[in-house]
Design a protein around this motif. Structure first.
Motif, PDB file in Angstrom:
ATOM      1  N   SER A  59       0.816  -1.214   0.000  1.00  0.00           N
ATOM      2  CA  SER A  59       0.000   0.000   0.000  1.00  0.00           C
ATOM      3  C   SER A  59       0.845   1.256   0.000  1.00  0.00           C
ATOM      4  CB  SER A  59      -0.923   0.003   1.229  1.00  0.00           C
ATOM      5  OG  SER A  59      -0.165   0.048   2.414  1.00  0.00           O
ATOM      6  N   ILE A  60       2.171   1.107  -0.182  1.00  0.00           N
ATOM      7  CA  ILE A  60       3.030   2.292  -0.269  1.00  0.00           C
ATOM      8  C   ILE A  60       2.842   2.941  -1.626  1.00  0.00           C
ATOM      9  CG2 ILE A  60       5.395   3.152  -0.347  1.00  0.00           C
ATOM     10  CD1 ILE A  60       6.177   1.110   1.627  1.00  0.00           C
ATOM     11  N   LYS A  61       2.592   4.224  -1.615  1.00  0.00           N
ATOM     12  CA  LYS A  61       2.392   4.962  -2.854  1.00  0.00           C
ATOM     13  C   LYS A  61       3.300   6.174  -2.850  1.00  0.00           C
ATOM     14  CE  LYS A  61      -1.340   7.146  -5.554  1.00  0.00           C
ATOM     15  NZ  LYS A  61      -2.755   7.552  -5.517  1.00  0.00           N
TER      16      LYS A  61
ATOM     17  N   GLY B 125       3.400  -2.026  11.627  1.00  0.00           N
ATOM     18  CA  GLY B 125       4.766  -1.697  12.038  1.00  0.00           C
ATOM     19  C   GLY B 125       5.526  -0.922  10.995  1.00  0.00           C
ATOM     20  N   LYS B 126       5.333  -1.282   9.736  1.00  0.00           N
ATOM     21  CA  LYS B 126       6.028  -0.595   8.643  1.00  0.00           C
ATOM     22  C   LYS B 126       5.723   0.892   8.670  1.00  0.00           C
ATOM     23  CE  LYS B 126       7.926  -0.577   4.334  1.00  0.00           C
ATOM     24  NZ  LYS B 126       9.220  -1.118   3.943  1.00  0.00           N
TER      25      LYS B 126
ATOM     26  N   LEU C  30      22.382  -0.664  -6.926  1.00  0.00           N
ATOM     27  CA  LEU C  30      22.591  -0.784  -5.481  1.00  0.00           C
ATOM     28  C   LEU C  30      21.947   0.381  -4.740  1.00  0.00           C
ATOM     29  CD1 LEU C  30      26.320  -1.929  -5.618  1.00  0.00           C
ATOM     30  CD2 LEU C  30      24.393  -3.330  -4.846  1.00  0.00           C
ATOM     31  N   PHE C  31      22.003   1.574  -5.336  1.00  0.00           N
ATOM     32  CA  PHE C  31      21.331   2.750  -4.766  1.00  0.00           C
ATOM     33  C   PHE C  31      19.844   2.477  -4.610  1.00  0.00           C
ATOM     34  CE2 PHE C  31      18.798   6.552  -5.623  1.00  0.00           C
ATOM     35  CZ  PHE C  31      19.282   7.457  -4.700  1.00  0.00           C
ATOM     36  N   LYS C  32      19.216   1.975  -5.650  1.00  0.00           N
ATOM     37  CA  LYS C  32      17.774   1.710  -5.591  1.00  0.00           C
ATOM     38  C   LYS C  32      17.455   0.621  -4.570  1.00  0.00           C
ATOM     39  CE  LYS C  32      17.430   1.101 -10.070  1.00  0.00           C
ATOM     40  NZ  LYS C  32      16.856   0.803 -11.404  1.00  0.00           N
TER      41      LYS C  32
ATOM     42  N   ASP D 250      13.797   0.736   3.637  1.00  0.00           N
ATOM     43  CA  ASP D 250      12.650   1.238   4.396  1.00  0.00           C
ATOM     44  C   ASP D 250      11.450   1.571   3.503  1.00  0.00           C
ATOM     45  OD1 ASP D 250      13.472   1.288   7.210  1.00  0.00           O
ATOM     46  OD2 ASP D 250      14.972   2.724   6.553  1.00  0.00           O
ATOM     47  N   MET D 251      11.709   2.088   2.299  1.00  0.00           N
ATOM     48  CA  MET D 251      10.619   2.548   1.444  1.00  0.00           C
ATOM     49  C   MET D 251      10.103   1.482   0.482  1.00  0.00           C
ATOM     50  SD  MET D 251      12.070   6.320   0.447  1.00  0.00           S
ATOM     51  CE  MET D 251      10.983   6.362  -0.961  1.00  0.00           C
ATOM     52  N   GLY D 252      10.734   0.313   0.469  1.00  0.00           N
ATOM     53  CA  GLY D 252      10.427  -0.691  -0.547  1.00  0.00           C
ATOM     54  C   GLY D 252       9.272  -1.603  -0.197  1.00  0.00           C
TER      55      GLY D 252
END
Length: 775
Positions: free
Chosen positions: A4-6, A26-27, A665-667, A673-675
């Motif tokens: 559900s991360i947008k 938790g995320k 590797l950057f991505k 945390d954001m993935g």
């Protein structure tokens, strides 16, 4: 995996949860946490859920639950929770029907908001909107606003809200109950005291309602570790209720309250809340947003023009959290490995600060960097105590640090061994000793970039000399090789315990001692009085000859015939197993589904960058051939099971010209945390990884390094980036870099002094602006 991360393309400032899933609490509690460096608050919802972790922390308030546990940041009484009932049905998004759901964190303003329509199981239709902030303008102030609107008929509403001290750290209760007060029939206040460290915590809260007070029935309640008010009211169809809840937190550990009686702190807290109430939620939020702009976003901004808009979001996300978690207000405190976003690592400070987070502050907010290093200076007593307890001299810094006087705070026992079924001993607190030279490295990097001579003379010299004194006493003579060894350690690769001559440890120990020798000899000529003062304190007249003798005989692992630097004495002789399936698994640590740590200890498997970190930090010591040979050998064997690892590999890959691999590797690092992994951040955000996002951008793609005190700028952009604009501070000069595929433009924005730097082997001096061709 659906999440559900947008990350909306139209803005680089918004992190959004687009639908509600109680399994993923938790995320979002971690990545959407709020804070200002003084306090941090997980993004728990106002209503309660089974899997929530309702944490509020104040930096530096460490407490020890009992003799069997180590000190940790205690979870303070909760101010966020509001129990809301509509027609006797509790607000619960696992029941009824939800529509138009959105929860957003605005990184630019620090506002957390949530809105949805909810049809109760009984059929009532309502709309809700929640807004919350922790003030960046007033460190002790936080605010909430709740809007409830009836969409279908008259409804009865009950709200229970106040201060709930029935919180624990995973079961450990850190507070003794204090007094509870109700002032002027509106201001609730509760005091608590930590059980071992005796820190008083004063929390005060007040509610304001948009409807006339005559329509609201209320009753104050004081129960065990709780003070709250019940409110009852009725809303007509189409009528909207707004509730503002403003709160303050003060502690006796705050610098401003040192030596004050508790009653004075309580009065100060109440007075501040009354002043905040006069301003109201909206004005306080605007002031906080303005402080975010003034203190963070306006300073050394980074703008990426990329075909992937998430790259800019990642930078903004990293900078937001770096300031949320960093106690810039007090140099007796430092950054926890999970910041102030969760109970992971108990709020303790590691080497993560000096190697992965300090560089961001050194180059963009040097005054904050100085405070973080002053924390280490204040901790010298604990470092001396640890060294003495181990039979050494000088300053041996704790692997985990908490309060400045605590010394070593690493737990002794950790996760279960899958073979023996017993708890695994955590050896890091005993033998992971490179932290000592890491601290010295951080001091040196800061001084080289900032030119802070006052800090160097009053604190920096002493830290470097004292840590070198430790290393000289730590070295062990080996008759067979006629060299000094460093045996029985853990290097950055924590999958290798009890190794001898870890390359990173030996190289950095040698650097530390050589740096101390240089300082001694420089002061002998330029500042003999200061040297005499330091010598009297540290016994340098005796130690200096030891440094000269031992550093010349310290064993330093050298590249073998294949140009590979042995990670330690036995690494290259260990068994090699296929790692591809483990490396490709989106879950970290799956290796330990099949092996225990003892087995992994006997394989060529690296948890995180070790030799490659050494090459990244001390690139001047190694040829291009050695760098590439070690990259090709160690990268396939590195699991990246630590969030610290990817940023090092990305920056080093950029240095080696592997730009697209560096970008991959950057991505991968930005996804920690954001993935899409919805459990990766349950215990808190990954603080060092967020510092690493800045490192990958500025040190990696931006090409910035300080090499022996000289500034180097060798940029190289990935194909996805058309332009990179970033700024750093170098000796009080604000340098803005504009990088494209063709050129680098360096502008000295404040022109304190001319700045000399190298780029692609050429030397340049920038007074106002210099253009460097990258073709």
């Amino acid at each position: 995996m659906k999440t559900s991360i947008k990350l909306p393309e139209e803005t680089s400032w918004i992190i959004e949860e687009s639908f509600f899933n109680p399994e993923w609490l938790g995320k979002y509690e971690s990545i959407m946490c709020l804070g200002n460096g003084y306090m941090g608050q997980r993004a728990t919802t106002e209503e309660q859920y089974l899997n929530e972790v309702r944490d509020t922390f104040v930096a530096g308030t460490f407490n020890k639950f009992d003799a069997k546990e180590v000190t940790e940041l205690p979870n303070l009484p909760d101010l966020v929770q509001m129990k809301i009932k509509v027609n006797q049905e509790s607000l619960d998004l696992t029941q009824g029907v939800i529509s138009d759901y959105s929860r957003q964190l605005n990184l630019k303003t620090g506002e957390l908001s949530r809105s949805f329509n909810w049809q109760t199981p009984g059929g009532a239709d309502l709309s809700f909107h929640f807004s919350r902030f922790v003030s960046m303008d007033q460190l002790h102030v936080m605010g909430q606003k709740v809007t409830v609107k009836s969409l279908s008929g008259k409804i009865d509403v009950e709200i229970v809200s106040g201060i709930d001290g029935q919180q624990t750290n995973s079961g450990s209760q850190h507070f003794s109950e204090g007094e509870k007060h109700l002032f002027e029939s509106r201001f609730m206040q509760m005091t608590s005291q930590t059980t071992q460290s005796a820190i008083d915590v004063v929390q005060t809260t007040v509610h304001q309602f948009s409807i006339p007070v005559e329509r609201i029935k209320s009753r104050i309640e004081m129960r065990r570790r709780q003070i709250y008010t019940n409110y009852w009211l009725t809303l007509d169809e189409g009528e909207e209720l707004r509730i503002e809840k403003l709160s303050t937190i003060h502690t006796s550990r705050d610098l401003e309250h040192e030596g004050r009686a508790l009653k004075v702190i309580e009065a100060t807290a109440l007075s501040e809340l009354k002043g905040a109430e006069k301003k109201g939620f909206d004005q306080l939020l605007r002031a906080s947003a303005a402080a975010w702009e003034r203190k963070v976003w306006r300073i050394a901004p980074i703008i990426i023009t990329s075909s992937n808009p998430q790259d800019q979001v990642a930078l903004n996300f990293a900078k937001y959290h770096l300031h949320v978690m960093t106690p810039a207000h007090d140099n007796r405190m430092n950054i926890g490995a999970k910041g102030l976003s969760g109970e992971g690592y108990k709020g303790h400070t590691f080497w993560d600060t000096e190697i992965f987070m300090l560089p961001y502050f050194t180059y963009t907010h040097p005054e904050i960097a100085r405070g973080l290093l002053e924390f280490r200076y204040h901790g010298l007593h604990g470092a001396h105590r640890k060294a003495e307890g181990n039979g050494y001299e000088g300053a041996q810094f704790p692997w985990e640090s908490a309060w400045i006087e605590d010394g070593e705070t690493t737990p002794v026992w950790g996760a279960a061994d899958i073979v023996t079924g017993k708890a695994t001993k955590i050896w890091s607190g005993f033998i992971e000793q490179h932290i000592t030279s890491d601290v010295a490295y951080g001091v040196n990097q800061y001084v080289e970039a900032v030119g802070d001579q006052h800090f160097l003379e009053t604190k920096g010299y002493e830290i470097i000399l004292d840590t070198a004194k430790f290393w000289a006493s730590r070295l062990e003579w080996d008759d067979e090789t006629q060299k000094y060894h460093i045996n029985e350690v853990i290097g950055p690769d924590e999958y290798k315990e009890h190794v001898d001559n870890n390359a990173f440890t030996n190289y950095t120990a040698k650097w530390n001692i050589q740096k101390a020798i240089g300082i001694y000899e420089e002061l002998e000529v330029s500042q003999p009085a200061l040297l005499a003062q330091l010598s009297q304190k540290l016994d340098l007249e005796r130690v200096y000859p030891e440094w000269l003798d031992k550093v010349a005989k310290l064993f330093i692992p050298q590249p073998n015939q294949e140009l590979v630097i042995p990670q330690d004495d036995t690494y290259l002789s260990k068994k090699i197993i296929p790692l591809t399936s483990y490396k490709q698994d989106e879950q970290v640590g799956t290796l330990f589904h099949d092996y225990n740590l003892e087995q992994v200890n006997n394989m060529q498997i690296t948890k995180q960058a070790d030799v490659l970190l050494l090459i990244y930090l001390f690139e001047n010591l190694f040829s291009e051939e050695v760098k590439r040979a070690n990259w090709q050998y160690y990268e396939p064997k590195t699991m990246h099971d630590s969030s610290l690892s990817l940023s090092t590999h990305s920056a080093l890959a950029a240095d080696l010209g592997e730009i697209e691999l560096s970008y991959d590797l950057f991505k991968e690092a930005t996804n920690i945390d954001m993935g899409p992994s919805m459990t990766s951040s349950d215990e808190g955000i990954h603080a060092a990884s967020l510092g690493g996002i800045w490192l990958m951008t500025v040190f990696g793609f931006g090409g910035v390094r300080a090499l022996d005190g000289q500034l180097r700028i060798n940029p190289h952009l990935p194909k996805a980036w058309q332009e990179l604009r970033y700024s750093i501070f170098w000796h009080q000069n604000e340098l803005e870099m504009l990088v494209t595929a063709d050129q680098l433009i360096v502008t000295n924005k404040n022109q304190v002094s001319p700045v000399t730097f190298t780029s692609r082997g050429m030397e340049y001096t920038v007074v106002d602006s210099v253009t460097v061709s990258l073709n």
